[in-house]
Design a protein around this motif. Structure first.
Motif, PDB file in Angstrom:
ATOM      1  N   ASP A  78      -9.528  12.958  11.194  1.00 20.30           N
ATOM      2  CA  ASP A  78      -9.453  11.503  11.149  1.00 20.30           C
ATOM      3  C   ASP A  78     -10.223  10.958   9.948  1.00 20.30           C
ATOM      4  OD1 ASP A  78      -8.367   9.168  12.110  1.00 20.30           O
ATOM      5  OD2 ASP A  78      -9.995   8.769  13.515  1.00 20.30           O
ATOM      6  N   VAL A  79      -9.812  11.393   8.753  1.00 21.48           N
ATOM      7  CA  VAL A  79     -10.495  11.060   7.511  1.00 21.48           C
ATOM      8  C   VAL A  79      -9.483  10.481   6.514  1.00 21.48           C
ATOM      9  CG1 VAL A  79     -11.756  12.064   5.559  1.00 21.48           C
ATOM     10  CG2 VAL A  79     -12.226  12.866   7.878  1.00 21.48           C
ATOM     11  N   ASP A  80      -9.871   9.415   5.822  1.00 14.24           N
ATOM     12  CA  ASP A  80      -9.039   8.837   4.772  1.00 14.24           C
ATOM     13  C   ASP A  80      -9.294   9.578   3.463  1.00 14.24           C
ATOM     14  OD1 ASP A  80      -7.845   6.826   6.364  1.00 14.24           O
ATOM     15  OD2 ASP A  80      -9.640   5.595   6.166  1.00 14.24           O
ATOM     16  N   VAL A  81      -8.229   9.789   2.690  1.00 18.60           N
ATOM     17  CA  VAL A  81      -8.297  10.555   1.443  1.00 18.60           C
ATOM     18  C   VAL A  81      -7.722   9.722   0.306  1.00 18.60           C
ATOM     19  CG1 VAL A  81      -7.412  12.616   0.243  1.00 18.60           C
ATOM     20  CG2 VAL A  81      -8.004  12.741   2.680  1.00 18.60           C
ATOM     21  N   VAL A  82      -8.447   9.671  -0.813  1.00 18.95           N
ATOM     22  CA  VAL A  82      -7.951   9.041  -2.037  1.00 18.95           C
ATOM     23  C   VAL A  82      -8.190  10.026  -3.176  1.00 18.95           C
ATOM     24  CG1 VAL A  82      -8.178   7.123  -3.661  1.00 18.95           C
ATOM     25  CG2 VAL A  82      -8.450   6.708  -1.201  1.00 18.95           C
ATOM     26  N   ILE A  83      -7.131  10.344  -3.906  1.00 16.97           N
ATOM     27  CA  ILE A  83      -7.238  11.220  -5.078  1.00 16.97           C
ATOM     28  C   ILE A  83      -6.868  10.394  -6.294  1.00 16.97           C
ATOM     29  CG2 ILE A  83      -6.406  13.321  -6.206  1.00 16.97           C
ATOM     30  CD1 ILE A  83      -5.806  14.435  -3.390  1.00 16.97           C
ATOM     31  N   ALA A  84      -7.779  10.382  -7.281  1.00 18.18           N
ATOM     32  CA  ALA A  84      -7.580   9.562  -8.471  1.00 18.18           C
ATOM     33  C   ALA A  84      -7.869  10.371  -9.727  1.00 18.18           C
ATOM     34  CB  ALA A  84      -8.504   8.339  -8.425  1.00 18.18           C
ATOM     35  N   LYS A  85      -7.312   9.901 -10.828  1.00 18.88           N
ATOM     36  CA  LYS A  85      -7.656  10.472 -12.130  1.00 18.88           C
ATOM     37  C   LYS A  85      -9.069  10.018 -12.475  1.00 18.88           C
ATOM     38  CE  LYS A  85      -2.987  10.792 -13.915  1.00 18.88           C
ATOM     39  NZ  LYS A  85      -2.074  10.461 -14.997  1.00 18.88           N
ATOM     40  N   PRO A  86      -9.766  10.743 -13.359  1.00 16.86           N
ATOM     41  CA  PRO A  86     -11.137  10.360 -13.703  1.00 16.86           C
ATOM     42  C   PRO A  86     -11.263   8.913 -14.192  1.00 16.86           C
ATOM     43  CG  PRO A  86     -10.695  12.547 -14.518  1.00 16.86           C
ATOM     44  CD  PRO A  86      -9.388  12.002 -14.002  1.00 16.86           C
ATOM     45  N   GLY A  87     -10.232   8.386 -14.846  1.00 11.42           N
ATOM     46  CA  GLY A  87     -10.268   7.006 -15.324  1.00 11.42           C
ATOM     47  C   GLY A  87     -10.081   5.974 -14.239  1.00 11.42           C
ATOM     48  N   GLY A  88      -9.708   6.418 -13.037  1.00 15.05           N
ATOM     49  CA  GLY A  88      -9.602   5.502 -11.921  1.00 15.05           C
ATOM     50  C   GLY A  88      -8.214   5.285 -11.358  1.00 15.05           C
ATOM     51  N   ALA A  89      -7.156   5.706 -12.047  1.00 16.88           N
ATOM     52  CA  ALA A  89      -5.798   5.497 -11.537  1.00 16.88           C
ATOM     53  C   ALA A  89      -5.570   6.348 -10.286  1.00 16.88           C
ATOM     54  CB  ALA A  89      -4.764   5.852 -12.598  1.00 16.88           C
ATOM     55  N   THR A  90      -5.255   5.706  -9.170  1.00 19.39           N
ATOM     56  CA  THR A  90      -5.038   6.403  -7.908  1.00 19.39           C
ATOM     57  C   THR A  90      -3.689   7.109  -7.906  1.00 19.39           C
ATOM     58  OG1 THR A  90      -6.424   4.831  -6.704  1.00 19.39           O
ATOM     59  CG2 THR A  90      -4.856   6.118  -5.410  1.00 19.39           C
ATOM     60  N   LEU A  91      -3.703   8.391  -7.555  1.00 21.67           N
ATOM     61  CA  LEU A  91      -2.481   9.186  -7.471  1.00 21.67           C
ATOM     62  C   LEU A  91      -1.983   9.339  -6.044  1.00 21.67           C
ATOM     63  CD1 LEU A  91      -3.299  12.118  -9.900  1.00 21.67           C
ATOM     64  CD2 LEU A  91      -1.927  10.104 -10.348  1.00 21.67           C
ATOM     65  N   LEU A  92      -2.910   9.414  -5.093  1.00 26.87           N
ATOM     66  CA  LEU A  92      -2.528   9.697  -3.723  1.00 26.87           C
ATOM     67  C   LEU A  92      -3.517   9.026  -2.775  1.00 26.87           C
ATOM     68  CD1 LEU A  92      -1.383  13.083  -2.380  1.00 26.87           C
ATOM     69  CD2 LEU A  92      -3.209  11.915  -1.192  1.00 26.87           C
ATOM     70  N   THR A  93      -2.980   8.388  -1.753  1.00 24.10           N
ATOM     71  CA  THR A  93      -3.773   7.808  -0.667  1.00 24.10           C
ATOM     72  C   THR A  93      -3.132   8.257   0.634  1.00 24.10           C
ATOM     73  OG1 THR A  93      -4.295   5.863  -2.005  1.00 24.10           O
ATOM     74  CG2 THR A  93      -4.615   5.669   0.369  1.00 24.10           C
ATOM     75  N   ALA A  94      -3.938   8.802   1.544  1.00 22.78           N
ATOM     76  CA  ALA A  94      -3.390   9.306   2.805  1.00 22.78           C
ATOM     77  C   ALA A  94      -4.473   9.302   3.871  1.00 22.78           C
ATOM     78  CB  ALA A  94      -2.843  10.721   2.610  1.00 22.78           C
ATOM     79  N   HIS A  95      -4.045   9.534   5.104  1.00 28.98           N
ATOM     80  CA  HIS A  95      -4.970   9.689   6.233  1.00 28.98           C
ATOM     81  C   HIS A  95      -4.759  11.089   6.796  1.00 28.98           C
ATOM     82  CE1 HIS A  95      -7.529   8.468   9.530  1.00 28.98           C
ATOM     83  NE2 HIS A  95      -6.700   9.116  10.328  1.00 28.98           N
ATOM     84  N   SER A  96      -5.842  11.843   6.915  1.00 30.82           N
ATOM     85  CA  SER A  96      -5.769  13.203   7.438  1.00 30.82           C
ATOM     86  C   SER A  96      -6.270  13.207   8.877  1.00 30.82           C
ATOM     87  CB  SER A  96      -6.614  14.149   6.589  1.00 30.82           C
ATOM     88  OG  SER A  96      -6.509  15.465   7.064  1.00 30.82           O
ATOM     89  N   ARG A  97      -5.360  13.421   9.810  1.00 34.83           N
ATOM     90  CA  ARG A  97      -5.767  13.516  11.217  1.00 34.83           C
ATOM     91  C   ARG A  97      -6.445  14.842  11.489  1.00 34.83           C
ATOM     92  NH1 ARG A  97      -1.147  12.021  15.189  1.00 34.83           N
ATOM     93  NH2 ARG A  97      -2.836  12.455  16.636  1.00 34.83           N
ATOM     94  N   GLY A  98      -6.091  15.879  10.741  1.00 36.54           N
ATOM     95  CA  GLY A  98      -6.680  17.201  10.945  1.00 36.54           C
ATOM     96  C   GLY A  98      -7.835  17.462   9.994  1.00 36.54           C
TER      97      GLY A  98
END
Length: 151
Positions: free
Chosen positions: A76-96
């Motif tokens: 039950d954790v939120d995940v954000v993956i971004a480039k070093p400059g700040g542009a977000t590539l992926l936003t998701a919620h991980s139940r596992g």
């Protein structure tokens, strides 16, 4: 034994699921993203984690693991993956407690949040192979307190 049981309780209570066994190893996996950057969340139980590694490990490039400081897995954790400059590539919620994705090789900032806490890491994703990043700064007391407050 206590840590294993606590981890199972934390993951199950956070996700509302029960542990997968035998041929149902992928029963509680969640998938999302698009074909260029798919993701899968799961890992409730050792069978499901083994399935994720065999099914997605060969083609996915990043695996995130979530746990409390004593090592018990946490979902039950939120995940954000971004480039070093700040542009977000992926936003998701991980139940596992495991989150896997296929993103291009390169440097990224991964931010995870849940239970009133956020953690961030720089991650270098390889051109080949599976990079694992572990986020284990949550405490038992903090998770329990946040779960009681959410009810």
């Amino acid at each position: 034994m206590r840590n294993t049981l606590l981890g199972l309780v934390l993951v199950l209570s956070a996700s509302g699921a029960v542990a997968a066994t035998g041929g149902a190893a992928a029963q509680f996996l969640e998938q999302g993203g698009d074909p260029s950057m798919p993701w899968v969340s799961g890992g409730i139980g050792s069978d499901e984690r083994a399935y994720m590694l065999s099914e997605y490990g060969p083609s996915y490039t990043l695996k995130l693991e979530f746990a409390v400081t004593n090592g018990s897995y946490l979902g039950d954790v939120d995940v954000v993956i971004a480039k070093p400059g700040g542009a977000t590539l992926l936003t998701a919620h991980s139940r596992g407690p495991w989150f896997m994705t296929r993103i291009p090789a390169g440097d990224y900032r991964v931010k995870v949040s849940g239970y009133g806490r956020s953690f961030e890491q720089s991650v270098k994703v390889p051109a080949r192979g599976l990079k694992t990043a572990v986020f284990n700064g949550w405490t038992e007391a903090g998770v329990s307190s946040a779960m009681r407050a959410a009810k």
